[in-house]
Design an enzyme around this catalytic site. Structure first.
Site, short mmCIF file in Angstrom:
data_model
loop_
_atom_site.label_atom_id
_atom_site.label_comp_id
_atom_site.label_asym_id
_atom_site.label_seq_id
_atom_site.Cartn_x
_atom_site.Cartn_y
_atom_site.Cartn_z
N GLU A 1 36.36 34.33 46.57
CA GLU A 1 35.17 33.94 47.33
C GLU A 1 35.51 32.87 48.36
O GLU A 1 36.65 32.40 48.43
CB GLU A 1 34.08 33.47 46.34
CG GLU A 1 33.69 34.59 45.40
CD GLU A 1 32.54 34.25 44.46
OE1 GLU A 1 32.20 33.06 44.32
OE2 GLU A 1 32.00 35.21 43.87
N ASN A 2 34.50 32.54 49.17
CA ASN A 2 34.70 31.55 50.23
C ASN A 2 33.38 30.84 50.48
O ASN A 2 32.31 31.45 50.35
CB ASN A 2 35.18 32.27 51.52
CG ASN A 2 35.71 31.28 52.53
OD1 ASN A 2 34.96 30.60 53.22
ND2 ASN A 2 37.01 31.18 52.60
N CYS B 1 36.20 41.46 47.22
CA CYS B 1 36.08 42.04 45.88
C CYS B 1 37.45 42.30 45.25
O CYS B 1 38.44 42.55 45.94
CB CYS B 1 35.33 43.37 45.95
SG CYS B 1 33.58 43.22 46.34
N TYR C 1 30.21 32.53 52.76
CA TYR C 1 30.02 33.58 51.75
C TYR C 1 30.48 35.00 52.13
O TYR C 1 31.15 35.65 51.33
CB TYR C 1 28.55 33.65 51.32
CG TYR C 1 28.02 32.44 50.59
CD1 TYR C 1 28.85 31.41 50.18
CD2 TYR C 1 26.65 32.32 50.31
CE1 TYR C 1 28.35 30.29 49.51
CE2 TYR C 1 26.15 31.22 49.64
CZ TYR C 1 26.99 30.20 49.24
OH TYR C 1 26.51 29.11 48.58
N CYS D 1 33.27 48.99 47.97
CA CYS D 1 34.46 49.31 47.17
C CYS D 1 34.50 50.79 46.83
O CYS D 1 35.58 51.40 46.78
CB CYS D 1 34.51 48.46 45.91
SG CYS D 1 34.97 46.74 46.27
N ASN E 1 38.48 38.91 42.52
CA ASN E 1 37.63 38.51 43.64
C ASN E 1 38.04 37.13 44.13
O ASN E 1 38.47 36.26 43.37
CB ASN E 1 36.14 38.58 43.30
CG ASN E 1 35.72 37.78 42.08
OD1 ASN E 1 36.53 37.55 41.17
ND2 ASN E 1 34.47 37.37 42.03
N GLU F 1 38.44 44.94 43.57
CA GLU F 1 38.94 46.30 43.77
C GLU F 1 39.70 46.42 45.09
O GLU F 1 40.78 47.02 45.16
CB GLU F 1 37.79 47.31 43.80
CG GLU F 1 37.01 47.43 42.51
CD GLU F 1 35.82 46.48 42.43
OE1 GLU F 1 35.92 45.33 42.92
OE2 GLU F 1 34.79 46.89 41.87
N CYS G 1 31.00 47.90 43.85
CA CYS G 1 29.95 47.83 44.87
C CYS G 1 30.11 49.00 45.85
O CYS G 1 31.12 49.70 45.85
CB CYS G 1 29.99 46.49 45.59
SG CYS G 1 31.32 46.36 46.80
#
Ligand code: THU
Length: 142
Positions: A51-52, A60, A55, A102, A49, A62, A99
């Site tokens: 992130e930033n 993800c 948000y 995904c 993953n 996957e 999720c």
């Protein structure tokens, strides 16, 4: 592939997912996720993953792995199996499950693919990608 080969194959993939989680960039959730997939050709591709601070644009593990696989194999890429693992900052395994977004991405490339994900007690769930997303969206042909 026979049952013994399949099991060995999944355990190698699981280790690759654990390794990939170490590369995660997850300063906001503190959840490091790693994914490793095997293509129908037998190649392995991993993702983590990313992130930033904005948000919603974080990604993800996957789908990171899928993007790498498509980059390498092109439009013929098919998913045979994928392993996913998540860890807290201190390295404790945390339960993870792909999720919804995904899941949709997984079935695009292999509804029959094996999906395995790590639980908090160290066990791994194993399920077909299609079973994770009943009544999934399929673009109707026109
Ligand atoms: N995450 C994944 O990488 N894969 C999933 O299937 C579930 C969630 C990441 C996204 C975000 O960086 C963090 O886990 C917390 O949601």
């Amino acid at each position: 592939m026979n049952a013994a080969h399949k099991a060995a194959d999944l355990s190698a993939l699981r280790q690759r997912a654990i390794d990939a989680a170490r590369q995660a960039y997850a300063p906001y959730s503190n959840l490091s996720v790693g994914a490793a997939l095997r293509s129908a050709r037998g190649e392995v591709y991993a993702g983590c993953n990313v992130e930033n601070g904005a948000y919603p644009i974080g990604g993800c593990a996957e789908r990171g792995a899928i993007a790498t696989a498509v980059q390498a194999e092109g439009k013929d890429f098919r998913l045979a199996a994928i392993a996913v693992a998540a860890f807290a900052v201190d390295g404790t395994p945390l339960p993870v499950s792909p999720c919804g977004a995904c899941r949709q991405a997984l079935v695009e490339f292999g509804a029959d693919a094996q999906v395995t994900f790590l639980q908090a007690d160290g066990s791994w769930i194993e399920v077909d990608a299609g079973a994770l997303l009943p009544y999934r969206f399929i673009l109707p042909e026109q």
